[in-house]
Write an enzyme that holds these catalytic residues in place. Structure first.
Site, PDB file in Angstrom:
ATOM      1  N   GLY A 195      22.212  12.873 -30.925  1.00  0.00           N
ATOM      2  CA  GLY A 195      21.935  13.531 -29.747  1.00  0.00           C
ATOM      3  C   GLY A 195      22.528  12.769 -28.727  1.00  0.00           C
ATOM      4  CB  ALA A 196      23.185   9.051 -27.911  1.00  0.00           C
ATOM      5  N   GLY A 253       0.886  -1.208  -0.096  1.00  0.00           N
ATOM      6  CA  GLY A 253      -0.006  -0.025   0.080  1.00  0.00           C
ATOM      7  C   GLY A 253       0.765   1.354  -0.046  1.00  0.00           C
ATOM      8  N   GLY A 254       0.284   2.232   0.496  1.00  0.00           N
ATOM      9  CA  GLY A 254       1.084   3.654   0.524  1.00  0.00           C
ATOM     10  C   GLY A 254       2.503   3.403   1.387  1.00  0.00           C
TER      11      GLY A 254
END
Ligand code: HXC
Length: 517
Positions: free
Chosen positions: A407-408, A171-172
């Site tokens: 771009g890499a 859960g949380g």
């Protein structure tokens, strides 16, 4: 009551509290191969150094029959001790007490030590083994978690925070580990998910076991939530000690240095010339390059199984911690994709926050093409790497081992993105794109109209390779500081990092930048 009687009362109360949920529950844990909360702390800290906090803290809940119910230690053991002679704070949930559930005072014990860690600038280790918010305490338990999460955020970037998932974390509750810097999960013992198998069955109809859903393999291979896995509790605590050995206690300190021989004095090492294959298309294991460049081949890899096309981790160069980021040609040719970009960006930001210089080893054919990648947001995720490197003010040393395309090339910490030193091996290829791809675009018509298209493509490709796929064009423009003989790599790396140790970089004041999340 005499002093003797008062002392006996203390010792009796202590002994009872130390037993947590009782001998029967402890025996049950041992039978299943699990450690208790206290045994875990004993393995984490240097012997005899742990000082406990809040042993006698007690809940004040009267709901659902809790008014007379004792929860020894409130289901968590908290305190501080030494790890390799440096102070570390910790909270270790005790599953034998109400399933390690977190009530108002459990949370208070935890946040007390978090506050102290923040005040004194020391790391915090949270060992999770709990059924989550104590159901009987209702909103007080939720509030308790809220206080823990808030501290996790306040501490982020100030002191290192490590979570160990040694039992259920559902859960949380799973969001506290998620807010920390590193998560170590114990195989088959730790499970982490936001909604468990039964809720999933009700909502989506999917059948899944808790191990398949939130076990160590799921989080280390698929979700990328977990940074390290350990076979058992002993290994997890050793791993945590090893990880801490690379880190400073807080963001105002340097990581601890280990005295070593300076590699600079060692001279060239010829075996470094043969670390990568002759054929530029042949894959090789970048781990081998890393292990040959760092002290004692000692490399602590982070997120080894998630997005393995990029390798990240800690090592030392001439005794000082460095963060290594390296493309892995063995996996998807070392391409940058959504997961590898997010993985590396987060690591770069951790290193920057904690004064750890970055060593980047580049062999990257580009960003991953594909509809899935574009729809998945490769633009946004790839930008995280550019942002993380551009924003990092720690020393940044880049070595182009082989390919650095498009771009890499920029995303792997080029000079333009703020690298302090960029070196290249003579085998480096720095270009907008690979030769075949480039020539088929540039000479598309010539190739189509040629009598022998294959010959023309081969000829143009060879011309392109000659002109562009070398490090010398980039070196000629000053984008590369030096093309080095690989045999000199260690000497060059040691020298550069030594010189950069006093680096100071002043940036304009701002509240915070906006990394593309
Ligand atoms: C109170 C709890 C508890 C809880 C377990 N116990 N979880 N008590 N609050 N959340 C108690 C049990 O009653 C039992 O008490 C003892 O712990 C051991 O639990 P068992 O169920 O017997 O153990 P096991 O079979 O190993 O199962 C462990 C478990 C299961 C999978 C964790 O207990 C479970 O599903 N618990 C509930 C999980 C849950 O839904 N929690 C709330 C999540 S929401 P006795 O007296 O018999 O020893 C949440 C919100 C966080 O946490 C908020 C943040 C925003």
């Amino acid at each position: 009551m005499s002093n003797k009687e008062k002392l006996d009362t203390l010792l009796k109360k202590r002994a009872e509290a130390y037993l947590g949920g009782g001998k029967e529950k402890i025996d049950k844990r041992h039978e299943s191969g699990r450690l208790t909360a206290r045994e875990r702390l004993a393995l984490l800290f240097d012997p005899g150094t742990f000082q406990e906090h809040g042993l006698f803290m007690h809940h004040r809940c009267t709901n659902f029959g809790l008014e007379n119910k004792e929860f020894p230690g409130e289901g968590v053991v908290t305190g501080m001790g030494s790890v390799a002679d440096r102070v570390v704070y910790s909270a270790s949930q005790d599953f034998t007490v109400a399933g390690g559930s977190v009530g108002e005072f459990t949370a208070k014990k935890i946040t007390d030590v978090m506050d102290q860690a923040l005040k004194t600038g020391d790391p915090f280790v949270f060992i999770n083994d709990s059924g989550g918010a104590r159901i009987q305490e209702g909103v007080d338990a939720l509030s308790g978690y809220g206080h823990i999460f808030y501290r996790n955020v306040l501490m982020s970037g100030v002191v290192p925070q490590i979570s160990i998932i040694a039992g259920p974390c559902a859960g949380g509750a799973a969001y506290s580990p998620a807010l920390t810097d590193f998560i170590i999960q114990v195989e088959h013992e730790g499970q982490m998910f936001i909604t468990g198998p039964s809720v999933i069955k009700q909502v989506t109809g999917e059948d899944v076991s808790s191990e398949e859903l939130g076990g160590a393999e799921s989080h280390s291979h698929y979700s990328g939530v977990v940074h390290f896995t350990a076979q058992n509790g002993h290994e997890a605590m050793n791993l945590c000690r090893r990880l801490l050995s690379f880190l400073p206690s807080n963001n105002t300190e340097e990581p601890p240095a280990i005295p070593t021989e300076t590699s600079q004095l060692m001279g060239p090492e010829e075996h470094l010339r043969n670390l990568i294959p002759d054929d530029p298309k042949e894959p090789y294991d970048m781990h081998n390059v890393i292990l040959n460049l760092v002290d004692n081949a000692d490399f602590l890899e982070v997120q080894e199984h998630f997005a393995p096309n990029i390798i990240i981790g800690f090592a030392r160069v001439s005794g000082h911690t460095v963060g290594v980021v390296a493309n892995q040609p063995l996996e998807k040719a070392g391409v940058l994709d959504i997961d590898s970009s997010s993985k590396a960006a987060r690591f770069i930001r951790f290193c920057n926050a904690f004064n750890i210089p970055l060593v980047t080893l580049v062999d990257v054919p580009g960003f991953m093409p594909g509809v899935d990648q574009e729809y998945g947001g490769i633009i946004r995720h790839g930008a995280k790497m550019l942002f993380a490197y551009g924003a990092a003010t720690v020393p940044k040393v880049t070595l182009i081992v082989r390919k650095a395309y498009g771009g890499a090339y920029l995303a792997m910490c080029s000079k333009e993105m703020g690298a302090d030193k960029v070196y290249a091996w003579p085998y480096a290829e720095v270009a907008v794109m690979g030769a075949e791809g480039a020539t088929s675009i540039l000479y598309n018509k010539d190739i189509k109209n040629a009598e022998n298209p294959t010959e023309v493509l081969a000829e143009k490709t060879s011309e392109y390779k000659e002109a562009f796929t070398t490090p010398y064009v980039a070196a000629g423009r000053g984008y590369i500081d030096d093309v080095i003989d690989p045999a000199e790599t260690k000497m060059v790396l040691v020298g550069a990092l030594e010189a950069l140790r006093t680096k100071r970089e002043i940036r304009p004041q701002k509240k915070h930048g906006l990394i593309p999340l």
